[in-house]
Design an enzyme around this catalytic site. Structure first.
Site, PDB file in Angstrom:
ATOM      1  N   SER A  50       0.829  -1.216   0.000  1.00 20.66           N
ATOM      2  CA  SER A  50       0.000   0.000   0.000  1.00 20.66           C
ATOM      3  C   SER A  50       0.858   1.259   0.000  1.00 20.66           C
ATOM      4  O   SER A  50       0.328   2.368   0.016  1.00 20.66           O
ATOM      5  CB  SER A  50      -0.940   0.007   1.214  1.00 20.66           C
ATOM      6  OG  SER A  50      -0.218  -0.175   2.414  1.00 20.66           O
ATOM      7  N   HIS A 183     -40.862  21.706 -10.966  1.00 19.70           N
ATOM      8  CA  HIS A 183     -40.865  20.857 -12.172  1.00 19.70           C
ATOM      9  C   HIS A 183     -40.139  21.532 -13.339  1.00 19.70           C
ATOM     10  O   HIS A 183     -40.443  21.246 -14.495  1.00 19.70           O
ATOM     11  CB  HIS A 183     -42.288  20.499 -12.613  1.00 19.70           C
ATOM     12  CG  HIS A 183     -43.178  20.055 -11.491  1.00 19.70           C
ATOM     13  ND1 HIS A 183     -43.302  18.742 -11.115  1.00 19.70           N
ATOM     14  CD2 HIS A 183     -43.953  20.768 -10.632  1.00 19.70           C
ATOM     15  CE1 HIS A 183     -44.143  18.658 -10.094  1.00 19.70           C
ATOM     16  NE2 HIS A 183     -44.546  19.874  -9.775  1.00 19.70           N
ATOM     17  N   SER A 304     -14.372  25.967 -27.421  1.00 21.55           N
ATOM     18  CA  SER A 304     -14.433  24.720 -28.164  1.00 21.55           C
ATOM     19  C   SER A 304     -13.249  24.683 -29.126  1.00 21.55           C
ATOM     20  O   SER A 304     -12.822  25.717 -29.628  1.00 21.55           O
ATOM     21  CB  SER A 304     -15.753  24.661 -28.940  1.00 21.55           C
ATOM     22  OG  SER A 304     -15.614  23.819 -30.069  1.00 21.55           O
ATOM     23  N   LYS A 310     -18.189  29.197 -29.239  1.00 16.49           N
ATOM     24  CA  LYS A 310     -18.616  28.533 -27.998  1.00 16.49           C
ATOM     25  C   LYS A 310     -17.931  29.068 -26.752  1.00 16.49           C
ATOM     26  O   LYS A 310     -16.768  29.432 -26.767  1.00 16.49           O
ATOM     27  CB  LYS A 310     -18.324  27.022 -28.069  1.00 16.49           C
ATOM     28  CG  LYS A 310     -19.177  26.244 -29.029  1.00 16.49           C
ATOM     29  CD  LYS A 310     -20.659  26.196 -28.646  1.00 16.49           C
ATOM     30  CE  LYS A 310     -20.926  25.440 -27.374  1.00 16.49           C
ATOM     31  NZ  LYS A 310     -20.654  24.003 -27.516  1.00 16.49           N
ATOM     32  N   GLU A 317     -19.965  21.585 -15.005  1.00 17.48           N
ATOM     33  CA  GLU A 317     -20.164  20.244 -15.593  1.00 17.48           C
ATOM     34  C   GLU A 317     -19.243  19.222 -14.931  1.00 17.48           C
ATOM     35  O   GLU A 317     -19.650  18.095 -14.629  1.00 17.48           O
ATOM     36  CB  GLU A 317     -19.906  20.277 -17.097  1.00 17.48           C
ATOM     37  CG  GLU A 317     -21.004  20.983 -17.873  1.00 17.48           C
ATOM     38  CD  GLU A 317     -20.672  21.069 -19.359  1.00 17.48           C
ATOM     39  OE1 GLU A 317     -21.507  20.651 -20.153  1.00 17.48           O
ATOM     40  OE2 GLU A 317     -19.588  21.555 -19.718  1.00 17.48           O
ATOM     41  N   LYS A 352      -8.239   3.370   2.145  1.00 21.19           N
ATOM     42  CA  LYS A 352      -7.432   4.590   1.987  1.00 21.19           C
ATOM     43  C   LYS A 352      -7.677   5.323   0.681  1.00 21.19           C
ATOM     44  O   LYS A 352      -7.973   6.519   0.673  1.00 21.19           O
ATOM     45  CB  LYS A 352      -5.949   4.252   2.135  1.00 21.19           C
ATOM     46  CG  LYS A 352      -5.587   4.113   3.586  1.00 21.19           C
ATOM     47  CD  LYS A 352      -4.359   3.293   3.813  1.00 21.19           C
ATOM     48  CE  LYS A 352      -4.499   2.556   5.120  1.00 21.19           C
ATOM     49  NZ  LYS A 352      -5.513   1.467   5.070  1.00 21.19           N
TER      50      LYS A 352
HETATM   51  N1  ARG Z   1      -1.167  -1.355   5.152  1.00 25.37           N
HETATM   52  C1  ARG Z   1      -2.083  -1.866   6.108  1.00 25.37           C
HETATM   53  C2  ARG Z   1      -3.455  -1.201   5.926  1.00 25.37           C
HETATM   54  O1  ARG Z   1      -3.517  -0.264   5.212  1.00 25.37           O
HETATM   55  C3  ARG Z   1      -1.595  -1.581   7.482  1.00 25.37           C
HETATM   56  C4  ARG Z   1      -2.081  -2.572   8.492  1.00 25.37           C
HETATM   57  C5  ARG Z   1      -1.560  -3.913   8.190  1.00 25.37           C
HETATM   58  N2  ARG Z   1      -1.880  -4.840   9.244  1.00 25.37           N
HETATM   59  C6  ARG Z   1      -1.757  -6.155   9.053  1.00 25.37           C
HETATM   60  N3  ARG Z   1      -2.086  -6.913  10.047  1.00 25.37           N
HETATM   61  N4  ARG Z   1      -1.388  -6.661   7.897  1.00 25.37           N
HETATM   62  O2  ARG Z   1      -4.443  -1.602   6.469  1.00 25.37           O
END
Ligand code: ARG
Length: 485
Positions: A50, A183, A304, A310, A317, A352
């Site tokens: 990650s 409406h 445009s 335009k 938008e 995330k």
């Molecule tokens: N990169 C992991 C996450 O975003 C961190 C936690 C990882 N914990 C684990 N037990 N593998 O959730």
């Protein structure tokens, strides 16, 4: 999919390639305990990591770790000198990152490992004490909450700026009229300031919701450790206080597996996007040649590539179009959490990118719409004046006129219907009829009817609380001036 707080998929791919090339450690075999003999398959290493996006949490990860190290010393788990070294090492990493010199690789897996490894490289054995009494499970929850808390404060400022932009337009348009619709059919004219203040009200509810979410974001999971707490004599209240949390999770299992706050945030952000999209749609409509209530300034409009005449409303938008991302993240988060057994599951890693992109999109859209209101649209009084005087949106006022003279409403309503029908047949408006013609419909009509049907009077008369009457709108404008000062 986005990474690093909203980069494009292509960039993600490129950056993970870079990460592959730039790994600072000897691969995953070095990450885990001695029970592991082989390194990760390179595709799985990439799949599992990650770091490409959770590097966004770096500042919060450092903050959390500094607080954790100091708490360990305060509780006598490590020495004061060790805590000082750990804090200084973590600050060194902050400095390195600011200089672009902290570049974790894919093999670091995530921001938490990346920081810990760099710390150990900097400090040697002392660095290995940082993770005492803590797990990445409570750590990531802590980082995410600290990050979102900060972004909620930024978002509050963005909403406030947008409210102020709407308010100053409203103050400038306190006597301007605009057709009011139901409406999308002309219904009754309203004061333009009243129309704009409706959005200020919606945004105030958005701010309340963000504040409400912030209350539940601001609870510390730190010290829940992996799932069950820890035998290390830690003090969770110390880290919570140091990090500005309002309290701590009472249950360690709940602490590491609660992502309700992420769903709540995505839901509150979705409503912000709903509100923005409604105004966006109105601006698009107002700027159309058919309507022509606003002119788009060069600052916020685009041309445009083919048609030289335009001028396009790209900003509203795009705002309208970006709703799908935020609504999608809400759905994605709900689905990600659904059915997860306690406690931590790797599924949570998926929270995330959803949160990062929801925050970035909502923030960007708020800023763009604020600028659009500040300097992107100019209302056209001539077109608005013409619009409110060229329809039957004063028909209700004929009925109200009759009601004030003791005609039962339903009877008045029917009668006005037949007047409108006659006007449509003759191709005239209500104000074009003579008093004799009016009297042929009902004897109570007098010359004062004509004043009552003038658009400005139609608006002025609606002085019920919350109505569009100028005196009511002035009260509201004064109130909002105070509130948003
Ligand atoms: N990169 C992991 C996450 O975003 C961190 C936690 C990882 N914990 C684990 N037990 N593998 O959730």
């Amino acid at each position: 999919r986005v990474c690093r707080d909203g980069q494009s998929p292509d960039k993600l791919r490129k950056s993970t390639d870079d990460l592959m090339a730039g790994g600072v450690t000897g691969g995953a075999a070095g990450t885990w305990s001695d029970r592991f003999e082989q390194g990760l398959h390179p595709v799985i290493e990439r799949f599992n990591a990650s770091i490409g996006f959770d590097i966004t949490l770096l500042q919060e990860d450092l903050d959390g770790s500094v607080a954790h190290a100091r708490m360990l010393a305060a509780c006598g788990v490590i020495s004061d000198d060790e805590a000082r070294q750990l804090s200084e090492g973590l600050e060194t990493i902050r400095t390195e990152a600011a200089a672009g010199e902290f570049q974790p690789g894919l093999a670091d897996e995530d921001v938490h490992f990346a920081v810990e490894r760099r710390l150990i490289a900097l400090l040697g054995p002392v660095g290995k004490k940082l993770h005492t009494g803590r797990s990445r499970n409570d750590q990531v929850g802590t980082d995410l909450r600290l990050w979102l808390r900060r972004r909620l404060d930024d978002l509050d400022a963005c909403v406030l700026r947008f409210q102020r932009a709407l308010l100053s337009q409203a103050l400038a348009q306190r006597t301007t009229l605009i057709p009011g619709y139901t409406h999308l059919q002309r219904a009754q004219p309203v004061c333009l300031a009243h129309h704009l203040l409706a959005y200020v009200e919606m945004l105030e509810r958005d701010r309340q919701r963000f504040r409400d979410v912030r209350g539940r974001v601001n609870i510390s999971p730190l010290g829940a450790a992996a799932l069950a707490g820890t035998p290390v004599p830690i003090d969770r209240r110390l880290t919570a206080d140091a990090l500005g949390f309002d309290g701590i999770y009472a249950n360690s299992l709940d602490a590491v597996s609660d992502r309700d706050f992420a769903v709540e945030f995505a839901s509150a952000a979705s409503l912000v996007m709903v509100h923005l999209s409604r105004l966006a749609e109105e601006v698009i409509f107002w700027a159309s040649e058919e309507c022509g209530f606003v002119r788009l300034t060069d600052r916020c409009a685009t041309g445009s590539s083919l048609m030289p005449q335009k001028k396009n409303p790209d900003v509203p938008e795009l705002v309208r179009g970006k709703c799908g991302r935020v609504f999608g993240h809400l759905q994605g988060l709900l689905t990600m959490i659904k059915g997860l057994p306690l406690a931590y599951n790797k599924d949570f890693q998926e929270d995330k990118e959803a949160l990062f992109d929801a925050v970035r999109t909502t923030t960007d859209c708020l800023e763009a719409m604020a600028i659009l209101m500040e300097e992107g649209v100019e209302f056209r009084p001539d077109r608005l004046e013409q619009a409110v005087g060229s329809d039957f949106s004063n028909a209700t006022d004929v009925a109200d006129y009759l009601v004030a003279r003791d005609v039962p409403f339903r009877e008045a309503y029917q009668l006005v219907g037949s007047v409108v029908k006659r006007c449509l047949q003759d191709g005239v408006l209500l104000l074009d009829l003579s008093l004799e013609q009016w009297k042929s419909f009902h004897p109570v009509f007098e010359a004062d009817l004509f004043e009552a049907l003038a658009p400005r009077q139609v608006v002025a008369a609606r002085i019920s609380e919350g109505g569009t009457g100028f005196s009511r709108v002035d009260e509201q404008l004064a109130l909002w001036e105070q509130r948003l000062a």
